[in-house]
Design an enzyme around this catalytic site. Structure first.
Site, PDB file in Angstrom:
ATOM      1  N   MET A  57      43.966  42.610  44.230  1.00  0.00           N
ATOM      2  CA  MET A  57      44.781  43.940  44.373  1.00  0.00           C
ATOM      3  C   MET A  57      45.198  44.787  43.478  1.00  0.00           C
ATOM      4  O   MET A  57      46.242  44.450  42.674  1.00  0.00           O
ATOM      5  CB  MET A  57      45.985  43.852  45.370  1.00  0.00           C
ATOM      6  CG  MET A  57      45.956  43.240  46.802  1.00  0.00           C
ATOM      7  SD  MET A  57      47.298  42.914  47.835  1.00  0.00           S
ATOM      8  CE  MET A  57      48.125  44.029  47.392  1.00  0.00           C
ATOM      9  N   CYS A  58      44.189  45.302  42.737  1.00  0.00           N
ATOM     10  CA  CYS A  58      44.531  46.156  41.506  1.00  0.00           C
ATOM     11  C   CYS A  58      43.907  45.686  40.205  1.00  0.00           C
ATOM     12  O   CYS A  58      44.351  44.482  39.892  1.00  0.00           O
ATOM     13  CB  CYS A  58      45.706  46.846  41.341  1.00  0.00           C
ATOM     14  SG  CYS A  58      46.347  47.646  42.984  1.00  0.00           S
ATOM     15  N   THR A  59      43.373  46.324  39.443  1.00  0.00           N
ATOM     16  CA  THR A  59      43.070  46.086  38.070  1.00  0.00           C
ATOM     17  C   THR A  59      42.981  47.044  37.247  1.00  0.00           C
ATOM     18  O   THR A  59      42.748  48.159  37.571  1.00  0.00           O
ATOM     19  CB  THR A  59      41.385  45.468  37.904  1.00  0.00           C
ATOM     20  OG1 THR A  59      41.161  44.354  38.889  1.00  0.00           O
ATOM     21  CG2 THR A  59      41.016  45.174  36.789  1.00  0.00           C
ATOM     22  N   ASP A  91      43.459  48.704  44.823  1.00  0.00           N
ATOM     23  CA  ASP A  91      43.155  47.865  46.004  1.00  0.00           C
ATOM     24  C   ASP A  91      44.034  47.529  46.853  1.00  0.00           C
ATOM     25  O   ASP A  91      45.033  46.773  46.695  1.00  0.00           O
ATOM     26  CB  ASP A  91      42.469  46.659  45.280  1.00  0.00           C
ATOM     27  CG  ASP A  91      41.616  46.818  43.959  1.00  0.00           C
ATOM     28  OD1 ASP A  91      40.998  47.904  44.180  1.00  0.00           O
ATOM     29  OD2 ASP A  91      41.455  45.999  43.343  1.00  0.00           O
ATOM     30  N   ARG A 142      39.462  38.546  38.222  1.00  0.00           N
ATOM     31  CA  ARG A 142      39.113  39.900  37.837  1.00  0.00           C
ATOM     32  C   ARG A 142      39.794  39.947  36.384  1.00  0.00           C
ATOM     33  O   ARG A 142      39.343  40.968  35.665  1.00  0.00           O
ATOM     34  CB  ARG A 142      39.874  40.651  38.679  1.00  0.00           C
ATOM     35  CG  ARG A 142      39.192  40.984  40.132  1.00  0.00           C
ATOM     36  CD  ARG A 142      40.047  41.923  41.094  1.00  0.00           C
ATOM     37  NE  ARG A 142      40.904  41.281  41.816  1.00  0.00           N
ATOM     38  CZ  ARG A 142      42.245  41.605  41.513  1.00  0.00           C
ATOM     39  NH1 ARG A 142      42.424  42.584  40.609  1.00  0.00           N
ATOM     40  NH2 ARG A 142      43.370  40.963  42.411  1.00  0.00           N
TER      41      ARG A 142
END
Length: 328
Positions: free
Chosen positions: A1-3, A21, A227
């Site tokens: 959930m998020c990068t 995300d 990620r």
């Protein structure tokens, strides 16, 4: 959930980029906040003021809430999920600036001119358990903050207090904490863009199956751990570019490696996380770029004098007709 990751052009211009995300539809769009805007806080009636203007992804939920952006002094920040480790105080503190977790990013962008200044002022703020509008939960967050000098930090609220950590690799994802991710990079020191040499096993010479063998072992799944490793590798080895437009293009390609299509990451409750948008914050212009999932067109909003001096926030609805450099 998020990068998220930072990037610098050969001319020295700085960028912060992120994927958003999430499973719940956030419906974010570009929002420019003018100077001296007052935010109604979720902790108490006082709220807080934002002397500086900024632009980023937001939504009006009986008051604007933004989750990433860049301010007029080139400070850029993004809020990312920090589930299982985020820890906030239960009560407001008298004399402090009491902020809900979802307020922190707006306070930072509206009140500091550099990452160094933020470090000096962290003692002023108290992050309090308070639910975010729309989601109706206390959102577990940590933040990546960068400025025009290239200085980049991670802010993590944990049980033993706020941690403000220098980020030498310019990448952040989600839980575990940032120091854990940094230690984990030691497991991937063999990654390289060039091929590994042939290996001799007894009388046999073993050759790799073509170019790309230097990246064998790079994790390809969608966990935050994988990620993080993948984005550090991409950031380190992607060919340098000169211009801001080329930087946005390069960042878009780097984030392709961690973008989550709908349906490939299903959570235990059956909901699907996916990359709702990608954002690129240009600290030198300053300007904000957004690339939504449903339309890969990139929309740009530059932080102009008119936007900074406006009487009210300015919101831009995304549509299929918008083009790169559409809003100057």
């Amino acid at each position: 959930m998020c990068t998220s990751l930072t990037y610098q052009t050969t001319m020295g211009d700085q960028f912060l980029a992120r994927t958003m995300d999430f499973g719940f539809e956030l419906e974010g769009r570009p929002v420019a906040i003018p100077r001296d805007h007052h935010f109604t806080g979720a902790v108490n009636d006082d709220g807080f003021d934002a002397p500086y203007s900024f632009v980023g992804t937001g939504r009006n939920l009986n008051g604007y809430v933004l989750i990433d952006g860049v301010n007029e002094y080139g400070v850029s920040a993004a809020a990312l999920y920090f589930a299982g480790q985020a820890h906030y105080n239960d009560q407001p503190t008298e004399g402090a600036i009491n902020l809900a977790p979802h307020d922190v990013l707006m306070w930072v962008l509206g009140n500091v001119k550099s990452t160094a200044e933020l470090g000096e002022r962290l003692s002023e703020i108290n992050i309090v358990n308070a639910a975010a509008p729309l989601l109706n939960i206390v959102v577990p967050l940590h933040w990546i903050i960068s400025d025009r000098s290239g200085a980049t930090y991670v802010l993590e609220p944990e049980e033993d207090g706020l941690h403000y950590l220098k980020n030498p690799v310019g990448v952040m994802t989600n839980t575990p904490d940032f120091e854990w991710h940094m230690k984990n990079l030691s497991n991937y020191v063999a990654l390289q863009p060039t091929p590994h040499p042939d290996r001799q096993y007894g009388d046999t010479t073993v050759k790799a199956f073509g170019p790309g063998s230097g990246a064998l072992g790079m994790p390809g799944d969608y966990t935050s751990v994988s990620r993080f490793v993948r984005t550090v590798y991409m950031r380190q080895n992607t060919t340098a570019v000169d211009t801001d437009a080329e930087a946005v293009n390069a960042l878009s390609h780097m984030l392709n490696s961690v973008e989550i299509p709908k349906g490939v990451k299903i959570k235990a409750d059956g909901s699907a996380d996916y990359t709702q948008y990608r954002a690129y914050m240009s600290m030198d212009e300053p300007a904000f770029y957004i690339q939504p999932y449903g339309d890969q067109t990139i929309t740009r909003v530059a932080l102009t004098d008119d936007l900074m001096k406006a009487d009210h926030p300015t919101e831009y609805a995304l549509s299929e007709t918008q083009q790169f450099n559409a809003v100057n």
